[in-house]
Write an enzyme that holds these catalytic residues in place. Structure first.
Site, short mmCIF file in Angstrom:
data_model
loop_
_atom_site.label_atom_id
_atom_site.label_comp_id
_atom_site.label_asym_id
_atom_site.label_seq_id
_atom_site.Cartn_x
_atom_site.Cartn_y
_atom_site.Cartn_z
N HIS A 83 1.20 -0.73 -0.36
CA HIS A 83 0.40 -0.02 -0.16
C HIS A 83 0.89 1.50 0.05
O HIS A 83 1.46 1.37 1.39
CB HIS A 83 -1.25 0.15 1.38
CG HIS A 83 -2.06 0.83 1.06
ND1 HIS A 83 -3.22 0.52 1.40
CD2 HIS A 83 -2.34 2.66 0.94
CE1 HIS A 83 -4.28 1.05 1.16
NE2 HIS A 83 -3.30 2.54 0.87
N LEU A 84 0.69 1.82 -1.49
CA LEU A 84 1.71 3.34 -1.43
C LEU A 84 1.74 4.41 -0.11
O LEU A 84 0.31 4.78 -0.27
CB LEU A 84 1.56 3.63 -2.36
CG LEU A 84 2.21 4.98 -3.51
CD1 LEU A 84 3.43 4.22 -3.65
CD2 LEU A 84 0.95 4.85 -4.24
N HIS A 85 2.61 4.55 -0.17
CA HIS A 85 2.52 5.87 1.55
C HIS A 85 3.72 6.55 1.01
O HIS A 85 5.13 6.04 0.73
CB HIS A 85 2.30 5.36 2.26
CG HIS A 85 2.93 4.84 3.20
ND1 HIS A 85 3.90 2.75 2.97
CD2 HIS A 85 4.35 4.44 3.79
CE1 HIS A 85 4.14 2.61 2.91
NE2 HIS A 85 5.22 3.64 4.29
N LEU A 86 3.76 8.11 1.15
CA LEU A 86 4.73 9.03 1.06
C LEU A 86 4.82 9.39 2.19
O LEU A 86 3.90 10.10 2.80
CB LEU A 86 4.01 10.42 0.31
CG LEU A 86 5.32 10.91 0.10
CD1 LEU A 86 4.79 12.23 -1.27
CD2 LEU A 86 5.24 12.19 0.88
#
Length: 210
Positions: free
Chosen positions: A157-160
């Site tokens: 799950h992509l996160h910045l």
């Protein structure tokens, strides 16, 4: 112990970071489902994703009568936008370490809808402004880790990440003990950043000069 040693001990600040104990020691926590804090444990499901679980548990609590601010505080969610939300890192590298997370369960930036990717960048810009205003850092790290090999803690799950940095903020504890010492509790970081975000409106890209 000599007089000099006693003086050093008496004048030493003690910086408590109790929420990191389980992370540092590898001890088990009460959070059987990742992303679901005890205060939101009434949610009965498990989506096997820290971010998806977090949002579902918060929404379940709100739907069952918990005030939205209380539910979001339990998960350290700072703000929810149209396609992304901002949340504190539960195991921060520095005080104020937050993340911009899309609602979409995607591992790749290229796989995100264009509108979601655009909002991620808007929220990254807001994160920079707010972190500078609240913490006055010397610099910031803003970035994405895509995949296990790139160091992603939650690769699916992509996160910045947005991390405030100060000159010489790596000390002997970080170098020798692989542990960060953070003087501010997460609950206090949440209050300060949530208030600052409320005072910083979301950009309207359509009205900006080209």
């Amino acid at each position: 112990m000599g007089a000099c040693d006693f003086h050093i001990l008496m004048g030493m600040d003690r910086l408590w970071t109790p929420w990191r104990y389980a992370y540092v020691t590898g001890a088990p926590t009460d959070m059987a489902r990742p992303g679901v804090p005890e205060a939101l444990s009434a949610w009965p499901d498990d989506l096997h994703c820290v971010f998806c679980n977090m949002l579902a548990a918060v929404d379940f609590a709100i739907a069952n009568g918990m005030p939205s601010e209380q539910a979001e505080a339990a998960a350290y969610i700072l703000e929810r936008g149209k396609t992304c939300f901002l949340v504190l890192n539960a195991f921060p590298y520095n005080n104020g370490h937050l993340m911009v997370v899309p609602y979409a369960h995607e591992a790749s930036l290229a796989a995100l809808p264009a509108g979601t990717a655009s909002e991620m960048m808007q929220q990254a810009r807001r994160s920079e402004r707010v972190l500078r205003a609240v913490y006055r850092p010397a610099g910031l790290n803003l970035g994405l880790n895509l995949g296990d090999a790139a160091g992603a803690g939650v690769a699916h799950h992509l996160h910045l990440h947005a991390v405030p940095r100060w000159n010489a903020d790596t000390n002997f504890i970080s170098v020798l003990g692989e542990t960060r010492v953070l003087p501010e509790m997460l609950s206090e970081s949440w209050k300060r950043l949530r208030a600052a975000l409320a005072a910083d409106p979301v950009e309207d890209a359509q009205n900006e000069p080209q």
